[in-house]
Write an enzyme that holds these catalytic residues in place. Structure first.
Site, PDB file in Angstrom:
ATOM      1  N   HIS A 285       3.257   0.455  -5.701  1.00 33.39           N
ATOM      2  CA  HIS A 285       3.660   0.611  -4.291  1.00 33.39           C
ATOM      3  C   HIS A 285       4.677  -0.450  -3.883  1.00 33.39           C
ATOM      4  O   HIS A 285       4.631  -0.979  -2.773  1.00 33.39           O
ATOM      5  CB  HIS A 285       2.427   0.556  -3.388  1.00 33.39           C
ATOM      6  CG  HIS A 285       2.363   1.692  -2.427  1.00 33.39           C
ATOM      7  ND1 HIS A 285       2.438   1.513  -1.067  1.00 33.39           N
ATOM      8  CD2 HIS A 285       2.217   3.022  -2.625  1.00 33.39           C
ATOM      9  CE1 HIS A 285       2.346   2.674  -0.455  1.00 33.39           C
ATOM     10  NE2 HIS A 285       2.210   3.618  -1.383  1.00 33.39           N
TER      11      HIS A 285
ATOM     12  N   HIS B 131       6.648  13.154  -5.287  1.00 38.60           N
ATOM     13  CA  HIS B 131       5.720  12.552  -4.340  1.00 38.60           C
ATOM     14  C   HIS B 131       5.166  13.671  -3.463  1.00 38.60           C
ATOM     15  O   HIS B 131       5.923  14.467  -2.918  1.00 38.60           O
ATOM     16  CB  HIS B 131       6.490  11.539  -3.486  1.00 38.60           C
ATOM     17  CG  HIS B 131       5.647  10.655  -2.643  1.00 38.60           C
ATOM     18  ND1 HIS B 131       5.985  10.345  -1.334  1.00 38.60           N
ATOM     19  CD2 HIS B 131       4.512   9.979  -2.905  1.00 38.60           C
ATOM     20  CE1 HIS B 131       5.093   9.508  -0.830  1.00 38.60           C
ATOM     21  NE2 HIS B 131       4.179   9.281  -1.755  1.00 38.60           N
TER      22      HIS B 131
END
Length: 408
Positions: free
Chosen positions: A214, A314
């Protein structure tokens, strides 16, 4: 000769609006819905044409939905009354209609509109969206699932559960601390490496294994993490560092042979370009709800194909995002896995069946490609309105142990 044969080019062009009015394809309304679905906010957008046909899209700029709603209002001022079928031209007008073009807020708004316009056009023509993209190249779309457990034994248990349910690729999270409020990036590295080693030993070499950092590491921290990993532990390292500076990824690429999965932050083909051209990612994590919808995502997909980079999209949101992503994945040749939130351990209520009574079906780890017109989903607008407007939802504002700010 017919009147049409005698018509001047200017007269023919002038008659076009009248034809469009009769066909009902002009945009009549663009309406955002900011709703809480499961554990997070979703920003849905409905585009309606003058004949009452509706198309649905979704924006993916989590926790900044109100900014996107502002952009949608600005776009509505000139989109209403235009031909909903001229999708590529409308994309360009939205992107270029201000001096300061681009940026994540604008492209997140464009994404939702673009997806809705494809949904509309598919419904108007009676074909699924993937048919508008060249047709399906696969009948089902494979996914990877995620274990979010913290303790190593719990992670191994969840990963084995996913493998038993049919998944051939799984992802885990790094070690965190203090309830995800304080994150010590350097301190996370060694225990995360140990955890990954234990997972790989438990599942063997045949299952894909990835981790999402992340973008919470610095360049030096990411290099140390990669260098501590035993050879062939990871199939992909997702977003280890921030993407604003491709040169930093180039430096990291020289320090390790671990495959990277980068791209969910990209807001344009231009942002994706250096990562594709310079081989800075091995999987393209394109987000159709942020990069600019089908119009932009398919350009990135084709560019990636030229460099032998497979898509690993994603897909963290709800049924509209999932449906759009599935159509895109079905239509491209260069595809690895898509992220899923529909697995035995990680649903989080994001695919609410009251608000979305018809959505993409799954068969084990596979999304089934729909042949229904448009996106192939249904939205219960009454259920959305009954849920009310979602309150502002902030993602955690993380800090280092010394109090300085870091990335969520």
């Amino acid at each position: 000769m017919t009147d049409q044969a005698h018509a001047t080019p200017d007269a023919t062009i002038a008659s076009a609006p009248a034809r469009l009015v009769r066909e009902g394809a002009l945009i009549a309304a663009i309406v955002p819905f900011k709703v809480k679905v499961g554990n997070r906010t979703q920003l849905l957008v409905k585009v309606t044409t003058e004949d009452g046909l509706e198309g649905w899209g979704e924006s993916g700029l989590t926790s900044r939905e109100d900014a996107v709603i502002g952009a949608l209002g600005a776009f509505s001022e000139f989109l209403i009354g235009q031909d909903s079928r001229r999708i590529g031209r409308l994309w360009q007008e939205c992107y270029r209609s201000q001096y300061f073009e681009g940026g994540r807020v604008l492209t997140a708004a464009i994404s939702a509109i673009d997806i809705a316009l494809y949904d509309l056009l598919g419904k108007r023509l009676g074909v699924p969206v993937h048919q508008l993209l060249g047709g399906a190249q696969r009948d089902r779309v494979g996914s990877f699932a995620t274990s979010t457990a913290r303790k190593t034994d719990e992670v191994i248990a969840e990963v084995k559960e996913l493998i038993a349910a049919g998944w051939d690729c799984v992802r885990i999270a790094p070690d965190y601390d203090d309830g995800d409020v304080v994150h010590d990036a350097r301190a996370s590295i060694a225990p995360t490496v140990e955890k990954l080693g234990a997972v790989r030993a438990a599942i063997g070499p045949s299952v894909g294994l990835g981790i999402d950092y992340h973008h919470r590491l610095s360049l030096a921290e990411a290099a140390r993490f990669c260098n501590l990993l035993p050879e062939a532990t990871l199939d992909f390292l997702e977003e280890p560092i921030r993407c604003e500076t491709p040169e930093s990824y180039a430096a990291l690429r020289r320090m390790t042979n671990v495959p990277f999965a980068v791209g969910e932050e990209f807001a344009s083909k231009w942002q994706a370009g250096p990562f594709i051209e310079q081989g800075l990612t091995q999987f393209m994590r394109v987000d159709i709800c942020n990069i600019g919808g089908f119009t932009e995502a398919m350009k990135v997909a084709g560019w990636s194909e030229r460099h032998y980079i497979d898509l690993m999209p994603h897909n963290p949101l709800g049924p509209i995002c999932t449906a759009a992503t599935t159509h895109m994945c079905a239509a491209v040749p260069n595809f690895a896995w898509v992220e899923t939130r529909l697995d035995p351990i990680n649903t989080k209520g994001l695919q609410d069946t009251t608000m979305f009574p018809v959505q993409v079906r799954m068969d084990g780890p596979f999304y089934i490609v729909s042949d229904a017109p448009g996106l192939g989903i249904e939205v219960d607008e009454a259920a959305l309105k009954a849920a009310g407007v979602a309150d502002q939802q902030e993602v955690p504002h993380l800090r280092h142990p010394d109090g300085s700010v870091t990335n969520w």
